[in-house]
Design a protein around this motif. Structure first.
Motif, PDB file in Angstrom:
ATOM      1  N   PRO A  41       0.835  -1.210   0.000  1.00 15.82           N
ATOM      2  CA  PRO A  41       0.000   0.000   0.000  1.00 15.82           C
ATOM      3  C   PRO A  41       0.864   1.252   0.000  1.00 15.82           C
ATOM      4  O   PRO A  41       2.100   1.177   0.013  1.00 15.82           O
ATOM      5  CB  PRO A  41      -0.781  -0.123   1.312  1.00 15.82           C
ATOM      6  CG  PRO A  41       0.144  -0.898   2.207  1.00 15.82           C
ATOM      7  CD  PRO A  41       0.863  -1.866   1.310  1.00 15.82           C
ATOM      8  N   TRP A  45       0.460   3.948   5.114  1.00 20.28           N
ATOM      9  CA  TRP A  45      -0.546   2.983   5.532  1.00 20.28           C
ATOM     10  C   TRP A  45      -0.545   2.697   7.031  1.00 20.28           C
ATOM     11  O   TRP A  45      -1.540   2.213   7.571  1.00 20.28           O
ATOM     12  CB  TRP A  45      -0.378   1.671   4.764  1.00 20.28           C
ATOM     13  CG  TRP A  45       0.805   0.847   5.203  1.00 20.28           C
ATOM     14  CD1 TRP A  45       2.102   0.995   4.803  1.00 20.28           C
ATOM     15  CD2 TRP A  45       0.786  -0.253   6.112  1.00 20.28           C
ATOM     16  NE1 TRP A  45       2.899   0.054   5.431  1.00 20.28           N
ATOM     17  CE2 TRP A  45       2.111  -0.720   6.233  1.00 20.28           C
ATOM     18  CE3 TRP A  45      -0.215  -0.888   6.849  1.00 20.28           C
ATOM     19  CZ2 TRP A  45       2.468  -1.792   7.047  1.00 20.28           C
ATOM     20  CZ3 TRP A  45       0.131  -1.951   7.668  1.00 20.28           C
ATOM     21  CH2 TRP A  45       1.457  -2.392   7.759  1.00 20.28           C
ATOM     22  N   PHE A  50      -4.629   7.311   7.359  1.00 22.59           N
ATOM     23  CA  PHE A  50      -4.702   6.569   6.101  1.00 22.59           C
ATOM     24  C   PHE A  50      -6.126   6.065   5.861  1.00 22.59           C
ATOM     25  O   PHE A  50      -6.794   5.581   6.772  1.00 22.59           O
ATOM     26  CB  PHE A  50      -3.733   5.391   6.147  1.00 22.59           C
ATOM     27  CG  PHE A  50      -3.743   4.532   4.915  1.00 22.59           C
ATOM     28  CD1 PHE A  50      -3.093   4.939   3.762  1.00 22.59           C
ATOM     29  CD2 PHE A  50      -4.404   3.308   4.913  1.00 22.59           C
ATOM     30  CE1 PHE A  50      -3.103   4.139   2.625  1.00 22.59           C
ATOM     31  CE2 PHE A  50      -4.417   2.511   3.788  1.00 22.59           C
ATOM     32  CZ  PHE A  50      -3.758   2.935   2.642  1.00 22.59           C
ATOM     33  N   ASP A  52      -8.360   3.369   4.654  1.00 21.12           N
ATOM     34  CA  ASP A  52      -8.366   1.942   4.316  1.00 21.12           C
ATOM     35  C   ASP A  52      -9.762   1.452   3.943  1.00 21.12           C
ATOM     36  O   ASP A  52     -10.029   0.241   3.970  1.00 21.12           O
ATOM     37  CB  ASP A  52      -7.797   1.113   5.467  1.00 21.12           C
ATOM     38  CG  ASP A  52      -8.594   1.267   6.760  1.00 21.12           C
ATOM     39  OD1 ASP A  52      -9.706   1.823   6.730  1.00 21.12           O
ATOM     40  OD2 ASP A  52      -8.103   0.827   7.816  1.00 21.12           O
ATOM     41  N   TRP A  55     -10.013  -1.395   1.510  1.00 19.58           N
ATOM     42  CA  TRP A  55      -9.468  -2.702   1.870  1.00 19.58           C
ATOM     43  C   TRP A  55     -10.605  -3.671   2.216  1.00 19.58           C
ATOM     44  O   TRP A  55     -11.719  -3.262   2.549  1.00 19.58           O
ATOM     45  CB  TRP A  55      -8.537  -2.580   3.057  1.00 19.58           C
ATOM     46  CG  TRP A  55      -7.238  -1.869   2.777  1.00 19.58           C
ATOM     47  CD1 TRP A  55      -6.981  -0.986   1.769  1.00 19.58           C
ATOM     48  CD2 TRP A  55      -6.033  -1.977   3.532  1.00 19.58           C
ATOM     49  NE1 TRP A  55      -5.684  -0.538   1.847  1.00 19.58           N
ATOM     50  CE2 TRP A  55      -5.079  -1.122   2.921  1.00 19.58           C
ATOM     51  CE3 TRP A  55      -5.658  -2.693   4.660  1.00 19.58           C
ATOM     52  CZ2 TRP A  55      -3.781  -0.994   3.408  1.00 19.58           C
ATOM     53  CZ3 TRP A  55      -4.364  -2.566   5.152  1.00 19.58           C
ATOM     54  CH2 TRP A  55      -3.435  -1.731   4.533  1.00 19.58           C
TER      55      TRP A  55
END
Length: 205
Positions: A41, A45, A50, A52, A55
């Motif tokens: 990433p 990260w 960050f 996410d 994800w």
């Protein structure tokens, strides 16, 4: 006798002083964001800032080729050339004043084969990994069943916790070989209140 009773009373008082607060539970009680693709990433990260949201998510333990998993990861299309690394993120809260409340914070890490752990963007534990790592970096060695089933304990200073609000834990787990048949990750974080007996570390960061 009187001496024996006194020893038992002191032992009981000592046990009562030990107060553990689980901040991030192991296993299925925690939902992790994870990236099990073919590349690393963005460099940010490990930070709480960050994003996410793109994800995948799943309960622990996470991996493949093992029994009792909460989430099965993808290793790619080639069993002889599996992805070397997977990345994980989760958040946990610590009440205001946690830095003053806790004497120590214990991190329990289960990994196959190696891992690096970060809290709020700072490295706090490195297990079976070389000093410098990128996506393709293998773990320092392949681990056997006894080691992969063990939770490795690290003691970290409470001042790494956020003064208030959420904390972010980020973990990268590396295989020793792209041909490895299994992969495993699980983690727990606990705080130990001041004036309690802190656990002795297996290792320190």
């Amino acid at each position: 006798d009187t001496i024996s009773k006194d020893r038992k009373a002191r032992s009981k008082r000592k046990e009562e002083l030990l107060i553990e607060e689980v901040l991030l539970p192991r296993g299925g009680k925690t939902v992790w964001r994870y990236l099990d693709g073919a590349a690393a990433p963005d460099a940010s990260w490990t930070s709480g800032r960050f994003d996410d949201s793109g994800w995948k998510s799943g309960n622990g333990p996470l991996g493949y080729g093992e029994e009792g998993l909460g989430t099965t990861l993808s290793f790619g299309d080639d069993e002889e050339n599996k992805h070397m690394t997977a990345y994980f993120r989760a958040t946990f809260s610590a009440e205001d004043g946690a830095k003053g409340k806790f004497k120590a914070v214990a991190l329990l890490l289960r990994r196959d084969d190696g891992a690096v752990v970060y809290i709020n963007g700072r490295e706090v534990a490195r297990s079976n990994m070389p000093p410098k790592v990128v996506f393709s970096t293998p773990a320092s060695s392949a681990v056997g069943t006894l080691d992969e089933d063990k939770f490795h304990r690290y003691i970290i200073p409470p001042d790494l916790l956020a003064e208030e609000g959420m904390n972010t834990v980020a973990v990268e787990v590396h295989q020793a070989s792209p041909r490895s048949s299994d992969f495993l990750f699980d983690l727990e974080i606990s705080g130990y209140a001041k004036d309690d007996k802190s656990p002795e570390p297996d290792k320190t960061p």
